[in-house]
Design a protein around this motif. Structure first.
Motif, PDB file in Angstrom:
ATOM      1  N   GLY A 193       7.296  -3.105  -9.405  1.00 31.76           N
ATOM      2  CA  GLY A 193       8.071  -2.016  -8.815  1.00 31.76           C
ATOM      3  C   GLY A 193       7.570  -0.627  -9.143  1.00 31.76           C
ATOM      4  O   GLY A 193       7.697   0.292  -8.338  1.00 31.76           O
ATOM      5  N   SER A 194       6.996  -0.442 -10.311  1.00 31.98           N
ATOM      6  CA  SER A 194       6.560   0.898 -10.712  1.00 31.98           C
ATOM      7  C   SER A 194       5.038   0.970 -10.690  1.00 31.98           C
ATOM      8  O   SER A 194       4.381   1.016 -11.728  1.00 31.98           O
ATOM      9  CB  SER A 194       7.114   1.244 -12.085  1.00 31.98           C
ATOM     10  OG  SER A 194       6.758   0.238 -13.013  1.00 31.98           O
ATOM     11  N   LYS A 195       4.500   1.025  -9.488  1.00 30.50           N
ATOM     12  CA  LYS A 195       3.051   1.011  -9.294  1.00 30.50           C
ATOM     13  C   LYS A 195       2.371   2.194  -9.985  1.00 30.50           C
ATOM     14  O   LYS A 195       1.306   2.040 -10.593  1.00 30.50           O
ATOM     15  CB  LYS A 195       2.749   1.014  -7.795  1.00 30.50           C
ATOM     16  CG  LYS A 195       1.294   0.931  -7.454  1.00 30.50           C
ATOM     17  CD  LYS A 195       1.132   0.857  -5.942  1.00 30.50           C
ATOM     18  CE  LYS A 195      -0.282   1.077  -5.529  1.00 30.50           C
ATOM     19  NZ  LYS A 195      -0.421   1.096  -4.074  1.00 30.50           N
ATOM     20  N   LEU A 196       2.958   3.361  -9.921  1.00 31.45           N
ATOM     21  CA  LEU A 196       2.358   4.550 -10.513  1.00 31.45           C
ATOM     22  C   LEU A 196       2.185   4.387 -12.024  1.00 31.45           C
ATOM     23  O   LEU A 196       1.133   4.713 -12.576  1.00 31.45           O
ATOM     24  CB  LEU A 196       3.202   5.790 -10.199  1.00 31.45           C
ATOM     25  CG  LEU A 196       2.652   7.117 -10.728  1.00 31.45           C
ATOM     26  CD1 LEU A 196       1.267   7.388 -10.143  1.00 31.45           C
ATOM     27  CD2 LEU A 196       3.594   8.257 -10.387  1.00 31.45           C
ATOM     28  N   ALA A 197       3.207   3.850 -12.682  1.00 31.10           N
ATOM     29  CA  ALA A 197       3.126   3.635 -14.130  1.00 31.10           C
ATOM     30  C   ALA A 197       2.019   2.633 -14.459  1.00 31.10           C
ATOM     31  O   ALA A 197       1.287   2.804 -15.443  1.00 31.10           O
ATOM     32  CB  ALA A 197       4.460   3.144 -14.669  1.00 31.10           C
ATOM     33  N   ALA A 199       5.182  -2.092 -18.357  1.00 26.77           N
ATOM     34  CA  ALA A 199       5.100  -1.077 -17.297  1.00 26.77           C
ATOM     35  C   ALA A 199       5.583  -1.617 -15.956  1.00 26.77           C
ATOM     36  O   ALA A 199       5.691  -0.877 -14.989  1.00 26.77           O
ATOM     37  CB  ALA A 199       3.669  -0.557 -17.178  1.00 26.77           C
ATOM     38  N   GLY A 200       5.831  -2.934 -15.888  1.00 29.63           N
ATOM     39  CA  GLY A 200       6.364  -3.530 -14.668  1.00 29.63           C
ATOM     40  C   GLY A 200       5.389  -4.411 -13.906  1.00 29.63           C
ATOM     41  O   GLY A 200       5.722  -4.926 -12.850  1.00 29.63           O
TER      42      GLY A 200
END
Length: 124
Positions: free
Chosen positions: A67-71, A117-118
């Motif tokens: 879900g948190s691709k940027l992280a 980080a997901g």
């Protein structure tokens, strides 16, 4: 006599999974506790399994960014030393290796960080 030798060869060549299945069948259907036989048969079959247990180098594979691709992109950039563009390409190209041939401890640490980080991660 030849039939017994063939049978013995089949027993010796069983995989660990097959030995466990055989032990279950002997116990459930015939009431035989094959503990000693299972250990004796598992000895030769375990030879193939030892390579997996003694694996010293692992590949950290990013299966999905989550879900948190940027992280995940930022973390991959930090962990690999890649530029932002290359890290984003690696994450976008999942499944892809993040690091290859690393020690077990390092691989597990990388996996834990990426999962935190997901990301969805696999060790091979």
């Amino acid at each position: 006599m030849a039939d017994l030798k063939d049978f013995a060869e089949q027993l010796v060549n069983l995989t660990v999974k097959e030995v466990n299945e055989l032990a279950t069948i002997l116990k459930d259907e015939y009431g035989i506790e094959p503990a000693a036989a299972a250990v004796a048969m598992a000895g030769p079959a375990a030879g193939g399994g030892d390579a997996a247990e003694e694996q010293t180098e692992f590949d950290v594979i990013l299966k999905a960014a989550g879900g948190s691709k940027l992280a995940v992109v930022k973390l991959v950039k930090e962990l690999t030393g890649l530029g932002l563009k290359e890290a984003k390409e690696l994450v976008d190209g999942a499944p892809s290796p993040v690091k290859e041939g690393v020690a077990k401890d390092e691989a597990e640490a990388l996996k834990a960080q990426l999962e935190e980080a997901g990301a969805e991660v696999e060790l091979k």
